[in-house]
Design an enzyme around this catalytic site. Structure first.
Site, PDB file in Angstrom:
ATOM      1  N   HIS A   1       0.812  -1.216   0.000  1.00 35.79           N
ATOM      2  CA  HIS A   1       0.000   0.000   0.000  1.00 35.79           C
ATOM      3  C   HIS A   1       0.847   1.268   0.000  1.00 35.79           C
ATOM      4  O   HIS A   1       0.507   2.253  -0.666  1.00 35.79           O
ATOM      5  CB  HIS A   1      -0.935   0.005   1.205  1.00 35.79           C
ATOM      6  CG  HIS A   1      -1.983  -1.055   1.139  1.00 35.79           C
ATOM      7  ND1 HIS A   1      -2.930  -1.091   0.146  1.00 35.79           N
ATOM      8  CD2 HIS A   1      -2.235  -2.128   1.940  1.00 35.79           C
ATOM      9  CE1 HIS A   1      -3.727  -2.139   0.326  1.00 35.79           C
ATOM     10  NE2 HIS A   1      -3.320  -2.772   1.406  1.00 35.79           N
TER      11      HIS A   1
ATOM     12  N   HIS B   1       4.669  39.039 -39.597  1.00 33.04           N
ATOM     13  CA  HIS B   1       4.483  38.728 -38.158  1.00 33.04           C
ATOM     14  C   HIS B   1       5.404  37.561 -37.763  1.00 33.04           C
ATOM     15  O   HIS B   1       4.920  36.439 -37.539  1.00 33.04           O
ATOM     16  CB  HIS B   1       3.029  38.342 -37.907  1.00 33.04           C
ATOM     17  CG  HIS B   1       2.604  38.448 -36.473  1.00 33.04           C
ATOM     18  ND1 HIS B   1       2.795  37.474 -35.533  1.00 33.04           N
ATOM     19  CD2 HIS B   1       1.999  39.464 -35.813  1.00 33.04           C
ATOM     20  CE1 HIS B   1       2.297  37.842 -34.372  1.00 33.04           C
ATOM     21  NE2 HIS B   1       1.799  39.060 -34.518  1.00 33.04           N
TER      22      HIS B   1
END
Length: 461
Positions: A287, A364
């Protein structure tokens, strides 16, 4: 597209608690979409509901313990494993004690009760955690390790090893989660006879008996000592002369201990809060390390916020550029979607390959070509428009128009050579021709732009 699921009706189970030995009642109830797994202590008034998430794990001795403030619930992993295996995303668990009943030490009763209660599909899409890269945790002292790898579905391999002549090593695997009820759920927890007194002294197995755990005798012990332990557990005396399993009930599977560890891994990993597409390799799991992996995954979920769709450039598109041109009125230089690779009832995934020949790069910016942010928003809107048009009859006779844009964020520059992945999701069903949706633009796994849109679909005159 897969949808979230919840129980069709509630059900209750009763049994002893492993730690307390008390009789406990637990009830599983349907829950709304995006609720997740939540646990409520109904024996305590006006106490917070505990979210079943890895960050709420506070202890992992003989079962995973969740807490919120002073409210605790332990041994949740068997119930969560059953919910996860049945594909249930949303469930409210009400319990009248600080732990879930141990029942027979397996996930069988939880699984069978879920099947009897029934499962219903909800409207919200199932939100998977898709494993994109290896995640690993290790414990050098114990030799335990858990690894999770990319896969197109959930699968798991478990290897266990003990310093024991009875249980030296075992292996179990699950490649199809649908096989969990039949091949995994009935596997019981296990304990070594030599450990029982220590566990009793630490109040960890007051409710343990030969009906809810496999007991393994693997180190020589005097009969008087065995009788003393049996008296403490209020069990009949057993006369064991040979090493092995001391239970009257035979093993359900030859590798039942390994299969039970597989249940534990699934139950603990369910604490990430999402179903997984990935493969877990668990060596000597427990666990503690299971929850360490769950915490790492939760951290990754928080960092990525939203996962990019999986894009296979060699796959056949759902809509190619010719079909897109039939549906959208846009043309060069303003058609900003190259193909649609995935489409569902409430979401769509589109692609644009950004090249240096895009006309906007001339201004751009000439020395540092960057795709304008407003065009990223426009490209998302065109992709979303295809989703809306796909939902009507004779889509060629309709057009979509912006009504509102909110929450626009630009997170990273888009430059020549980038492949843009657009994912648009409806936020609510379309009503009176008006739709709202959330859009993301990804480059690789990174979000470069996001926005929310409101648009209207209008029939062309």
């Amino acid at each position: 597209m897969e949808k979230q699921k919840t129980l069709a009706s509630e059900f209750s189970l009763s049994g002893k608690g492993l730690h307390t030995g008390l009789n406990i009642n637990v009830t599983f109830k349907p829950a709304p979409e995006n609720h997740g797994y939540k646990i409520k202590r109904i024996d305590l008034e006006e106490q917070p509901i505990i979210e079943a998430l890895a960050e709420n794990v506070t202890n992992t001795q003989r079962g995973t313990v969740l807490s919120k403030g002073d409210v605790r619930v332990s041994t949740v992993e068997h119930a969560l494993a059953a919910l996860y295996a049945w594909g249930i995303d949303n469930c409210l668990i009400e319990v009248d004690a600080p732990e879930i009943p141990i029942l027979d030490g397996s996930a069988r009763f939880f699984s069978e009760s879920i099947e009897k209660a029934g499962i219903i599909e909800q409207k919200a899409p199932k939100d998977y955690y898709i494993v994109r890269h290896k995640i690993e945790v290790k414990d050098e002292k114990t030799g335990s390790s858990l690894i999770i790898l990319p896969d197109d579905r959930f699968s798991i391999n478990v290897l266990i090893e003990f310093d024991s002549p009875v249980l030296p090593n075992q292996y179990a695997s699950l490649t199809n989660i649908n096989e969990f009820p039949e091949k995994i759920s009935a596997s019981r927890t296990f304990v070594f006879l030599r450990e029982i007194e220590t566990l009793l002294q630490n109040n960890l197995i007051k409710g343990g008996d030969l009906d809810n755990a496999i007991v393994i005798y693997d180190q020589k012990m005097e009969q008087s000592e065995m009788d003393r332990i049996a008296d403490i557990l209020e069990l009949p005396h057993i006369n064991v002369k040979e090493f092995g399993y001391v239970n009257d009930k035979p093993l359900v599977f030859p590798n039942e201990p390994a299969r039970h560890k597989l249940i534990d891994v699934i139950g603990d990993i369910a604490l990430i809060g999402k179903p997984i597409k990935g493969h877990i390799i668990a060596t000597r799991p427990g666990h503690k390390i299971n929850n360490q992996l769950a915490r790492l995954i939760r951290k990754d979920i928080k960092l990525t916020d939203v996962q990019a769709p999986i894009y296979d450039p060699t796959g056949i598109p759902v809509m190619d550029i010719n079909r897109i041109r039939e549906l959208l009125p846009h043309r060069y230089p303003f058609l900003l979607v190259d193909k649609i690779v995935e489409i569902g009832g409430d979401y769509i995934v589109g692609i644009k390959n950004v090249t240096v020949n895009e006309p906007f790069f001339q201004g751009h910016f000439p020395q540092e070509p960057v795709m304008p942010g407003v065009l990223l928003v426009e490209a998302m809107a065109q992709t979303g428009g295809l989703l809306v048009l796909n939902s009507v009859d004779e889509p060629e006779r309709y057009s979509t128009y912006f009504m509102k844009i909110d929450g626009v964020k630009f997170r990273q520059k888009v430059v020549p050579g980038d492949t843009l992945i657009f994912r648009l999701q409806l936020l609510a069903p379309m009503r009176r021709g008006i739709s709202t949706m959330k859009g993301y633009v990804f480059v690789g796994e990174k979000v470069v732009c996001e926005a929310e849109f409101m648009a209207q679909i209008i029939k062309n005159k």
